[in-house]
Design a protein around this motif. Structure first.
Motif, mmCIF file in Angstrom:
data_model
loop_
_atom_site.group_PDB
_atom_site.id
_atom_site.type_symbol
_atom_site.label_atom_id
_atom_site.label_comp_id
_atom_site.label_asym_id
_atom_site.label_seq_id
_atom_site.Cartn_x
_atom_site.Cartn_y
_atom_site.Cartn_z
ATOM 1 N N VAL A 141 0.616 -1.295 0.080
ATOM 2 C CA VAL A 141 0.037 0.153 0.018
ATOM 3 C C VAL A 141 1.008 1.345 -0.003
ATOM 4 O O VAL A 141 1.626 1.482 0.865
ATOM 5 N N THR A 142 0.828 2.244 -1.027
ATOM 6 C CA THR A 142 1.586 3.368 -1.095
ATOM 7 C C THR A 142 0.492 4.318 -0.705
ATOM 8 O O THR A 142 -0.436 4.524 -1.010
ATOM 9 N N VAL A 143 1.041 5.344 0.316
ATOM 10 C CA VAL A 143 0.423 6.423 0.987
ATOM 11 C C VAL A 143 1.149 7.345 1.360
ATOM 12 O O VAL A 143 2.343 7.600 0.933
ATOM 13 N N GLU A 144 0.509 8.657 1.120
ATOM 14 C CA GLU A 144 1.309 9.999 1.188
ATOM 15 C C GLU A 144 0.067 10.777 1.808
ATOM 16 O O GLU A 144 -1.058 10.715 2.219
ATOM 17 N N ALA A 199 8.674 26.485 5.044
ATOM 18 C CA ALA A 199 9.437 25.901 4.331
ATOM 19 C C ALA A 199 9.280 25.546 2.796
ATOM 20 O O ALA A 199 8.009 25.684 2.610
ATOM 21 N N HIS A 200 10.095 25.283 2.151
ATOM 22 C CA HIS A 200 9.954 24.964 0.746
ATOM 23 C C HIS A 200 10.198 23.750 0.638
ATOM 24 O O HIS A 200 10.690 22.625 0.939
ATOM 25 N N ALA A 201 9.069 23.195 -0.385
ATOM 26 C CA ALA A 201 9.062 21.732 -0.813
ATOM 27 C C ALA A 201 10.342 21.155 -1.263
ATOM 28 O O ALA A 201 10.977 21.980 -2.112
ATOM 29 N N HIS A 202 10.864 19.930 -1.194
ATOM 30 C CA HIS A 202 11.961 19.446 -1.370
ATOM 31 C C HIS A 202 11.982 18.069 -1.688
ATOM 32 O O HIS A 202 12.988 17.184 -1.613
ATOM 33 N N GLY A 203 10.805 17.722 -2.625
ATOM 34 C CA GLY A 203 10.787 16.232 -3.087
ATOM 35 C C GLY A 203 10.390 15.274 -2.076
ATOM 36 O O GLY A 203 9.577 15.762 -0.916
ATOM 37 N N ARG A 204 10.341 14.294 -2.421
ATOM 38 C CA ARG A 204 9.999 13.041 -1.415
ATOM 39 C C ARG A 204 11.025 11.949 -1.277
ATOM 40 O O ARG A 204 11.723 11.971 -2.128
ATOM 41 N N ARG A 205 10.798 11.226 -0.549
ATOM 42 C CA ARG A 205 11.544 9.976 -0.420
ATOM 43 C C ARG A 205 10.697 8.831 0.196
ATOM 44 O O ARG A 205 9.668 8.945 0.980
ATOM 45 N N GLU A 206 10.859 7.646 -0.115
ATOM 46 C CA GLU A 206 9.880 6.562 0.108
ATOM 47 C C GLU A 206 10.695 5.878 1.187
ATOM 48 O O GLU A 206 11.929 5.376 1.165
ATOM 49 N N ARG A 228 6.957 13.576 2.628
ATOM 50 C CA ARG A 228 7.424 14.809 1.967
ATOM 51 C C ARG A 228 8.716 15.523 2.669
ATOM 52 O O ARG A 228 8.878 15.184 3.993
ATOM 53 N N ARG A 229 9.648 16.143 1.958
ATOM 54 C CA ARG A 229 10.683 16.692 2.351
ATOM 55 C C ARG A 229 10.667 18.132 2.168
ATOM 56 O O ARG A 229 9.951 18.703 1.351
ATOM 57 N N TRP A 230 11.090 19.017 3.068
ATOM 58 C CA TRP A 230 11.279 20.327 3.064
ATOM 59 C C TRP A 230 12.367 20.916 3.243
ATOM 60 O O TRP A 230 13.410 20.219 3.761
ATOM 61 N N ARG A 231 12.821 22.165 2.809
ATOM 62 C CA ARG A 231 13.897 22.901 3.100
ATOM 63 C C ARG A 231 13.606 24.224 3.592
ATOM 64 O O ARG A 231 12.929 25.233 3.107
ATOM 65 N N CYS A 232 14.473 24.360 4.939
ATOM 66 C CA CYS A 232 14.260 25.710 5.357
ATOM 67 C C CYS A 232 15.062 26.888 4.819
ATOM 68 O O CYS A 232 16.219 26.876 4.645
ATOM 69 N N PRO A 233 14.231 28.118 4.245
ATOM 70 C CA PRO A 233 14.909 28.946 3.585
ATOM 71 C C PRO A 233 15.912 29.798 4.367
ATOM 72 O O PRO A 233 16.475 30.758 4.076
ATOM 73 N N GLU A 234 15.819 29.683 5.769
ATOM 74 C CA GLU A 234 16.716 30.494 6.638
ATOM 75 C C GLU A 234 17.947 30.311 6.697
ATOM 76 O O GLU A 234 18.306 28.961 7.085
ATOM 77 N N PRO A 235 18.817 30.942 6.469
ATOM 78 C CA PRO A 235 20.314 30.642 6.159
ATOM 79 C C PRO A 235 20.888 30.378 7.558
ATOM 80 O O PRO A 235 21.678 29.323 7.657
ATOM 81 N N ALA A 236 20.151 31.103 8.576
ATOM 82 C CA ALA A 236 21.017 30.869 10.021
ATOM 83 C C ALA A 236 20.417 29.609 10.816
ATOM 84 O O ALA A 236 20.796 29.179 11.665
ATOM 85 N N CYS A 237 19.214 28.933 9.935
ATOM 86 C CA CYS A 237 18.640 27.793 10.662
ATOM 87 C C CYS A 237 19.589 26.382 10.695
ATOM 88 O O CYS A 237 20.194 26.176 9.546
ATOM 89 N N PRO A 238 19.669 26.058 11.701
ATOM 90 C CA PRO A 238 20.601 24.539 11.641
ATOM 91 C C PRO A 238 20.086 23.396 11.277
ATOM 92 O O PRO A 238 20.615 22.447 10.837
#
Length: 445
Positions: free
Chosen positions: A44-47, A62-69, A89-99
């Motif tokens: 069963v594939t879910v999202e 955050a900005h969308a950064h693709g997916r991983r199964e 779902r994967r996201w990327r934080c646009p804040e440069p100083a964010c760890p």
């Protein structure tokens, strides 16, 4: 007009019926595939649905950064092993100083981080293990995975429950017994062995509002000694020890000393089964001695005493007329057989103390036994009388505590033996303890 049962095929839409059937929180079914040719599995594939996500560290959108199964073992569906493919779902934080940088969605209602089994599969496995007498290997076959995957997934859950001290609350009647958990070398664990063969088990024998006992295992600790029991009682704390009103035990002075030291306000009660067992053993010992003295050999098929060896173990109220006649014939066959008859009647008197209409009447019989058996001319009966005289308070405690006994503890031992056979033995004592706490009701999950 479209079919009312047809699946929605519109782009970007999900089928509510599939979502309801799969039943994973906040996840939508994307695809279902069934492999009929090979392993007969269901995939069963879910999202999750698309929605804005803030960074867990700084809160910036955050900005969308693709997916991983991520592939997870789920509970069986329709009798088949089931795999859930979670398109995280994967996201990327646009804040440069964010760890944080890049992060993936997590939902512990579906699966714990880095888990191999879904939460639902873990719950299913634990329920099957504890309630349906399943083996871990059997569960692994039904899940389509390995023993190690199943156990490493549920072991932390069981360990957390075992560490919860709240499961020791409300214990007012405490039982203790020992059992052998393995039959191999006692080489120390640090040297690759399994350690001591004996374990001491503590059971909660507290009665419910209707006076019934629902025994549950509280703990298993290595060793069989008074010091082992004493240390466990000390670790439970003053509040636990103060709540215990009755402590049942077998006739073993090590446990009695621990009770006297740690449970000074509790009433010690000697288990009725073991008292009757001691009396029955007296009959067996007397019969063997008289048999040897009168015939010069061990029992043979035609010997009168040997023919009644099993009848002597039965309660007299259960005997048939034929059995009574055989007893009478054996007792009167020779004058020396009178000792066997007297020992049998003494054993029946011990047994009758627990079968009186009231506990007061039973106590009267028990007091007579304590006062008279020690002076019996038959040495085996006198030895029993001296033993019961040493345990007088504990022997009579049964009648002062409305029939408290260690029977619930023995029932727990029966469950333990059953699951040890199902598992075909254990090598790891920690795994053994967790498994037995689960199947004997000692964990609150």
């Amino acid at each position: 007009m479209p079919e009312p049962t047809s699946c929605c095929r519109a782009v970007g839409c999900y089928c509510d019926r599939c979502d309801l059937l799969v039943g994973l929180n906040n996840l939508r079914v994307v695809d279902v595939d069934r492999d009929d040719a090979g392993a007969l599995t269901v995939t069963v594939t879910v999202e999750s649905a698309t929605e804005p996500m803030g960074c867990p560290a700084c809160g910036v959108l955050a900005h969308a950064h693709g997916r991983r199964e991520v592939r997870l073992v789920d509970a069986p569906a329709f009798g088949r092993p089931t795999t859930v493919v979670w398109r995280k779902r994967r996201w990327r934080c646009p804040e440069p100083a964010c760890p944080v940088g890049v992060f993936s969605e997590q939902d512990e209602r579906v699966a714990r981080p880095r888990a191999l089994l879904t939460v639902r599969a873990c719950r299913w496995a634990i329920a099957e293990l504890g309630g349906e007498h399943a083996s871990v290997q059997g569960l692994a076959r039904r899940l389509g995975t390995t023993w190690r995957t199943v156990w490493t997934s549920i072991e932390p859950i069981l360990a957390t429950a075992a560490a919860d001290e709240s499961r020791f609350e409300d214990v007012t009647i405490l039982g203790v017994d020992e059992h052998v958990w393995h039959h191999v070398s006692t080489k120390p664990i640090e040297d690759g062995g399994r350690g001591p063969k004996e374990l001491t088990g503590m059971a909660d024998l507290t009665r419910d509002q209707h006076g019934r006992v629902h025994a549950r295992l509280l703990d298993l600790v290595p060793g069989r000694s008074g010091e082992t029991y004493k240390s466990w009682l000390h670790q439970r704390g003053d509040a636990f020890r103060a709540r215990v009103e009755i402590a049942t035990l077998d006739p073993f002075h090590g446990y009695k000393n621990a009770i006297d030291d740690q449970l000074q306000d509790a009433r010690s009660v000697l288990d009725a089964f073991h008292v009757v067992k001691l009396a029955t053993q007296v009959v067996y010992d007397v019969r063997r001695r008289v048999q040897q003295d009168t015939t010069g050999h061990r029992g043979r098929r035609g010997d009168p005493l040997y023919r009644i060896r099993n009848t002597l173990r039965a309660g007299q109220e259960h005997l048939t007329d034929r059995q009574r006649a055989r007893l009478t014939a054996a007792f009167t066959a020779r004058e020396e057989h009178l000792e066997v008859e007297l020992a049998w009647r003494c054993a029946q008197q011990v047994r009758s103390a627990y079968h009186q209409d009231t506990h007061a009447a039973g106590r009267a019989v028990a007091e007579t036994i304590v006062d008279t058996f020690a002076t019996c001319p038959i040495p085996e009966v006198a030895r029993l009388g001296k033993t019961l005289r040493r345990w007088r308070s504990e022997f009579l405690g049964y009648f002062d505590t409305n029939g408290a006994s260690n029977g619930g503890t023995e029932a727990v031992n029966g469950l333990i033996e059953l699951h040890r056979r199902i598992a075909r033995g254990f090598r790891n004592r920690d795994n053994y303890r967790l498994r037995m706490l689960l199947i004997a009701g000692g964990l609150r999950l």
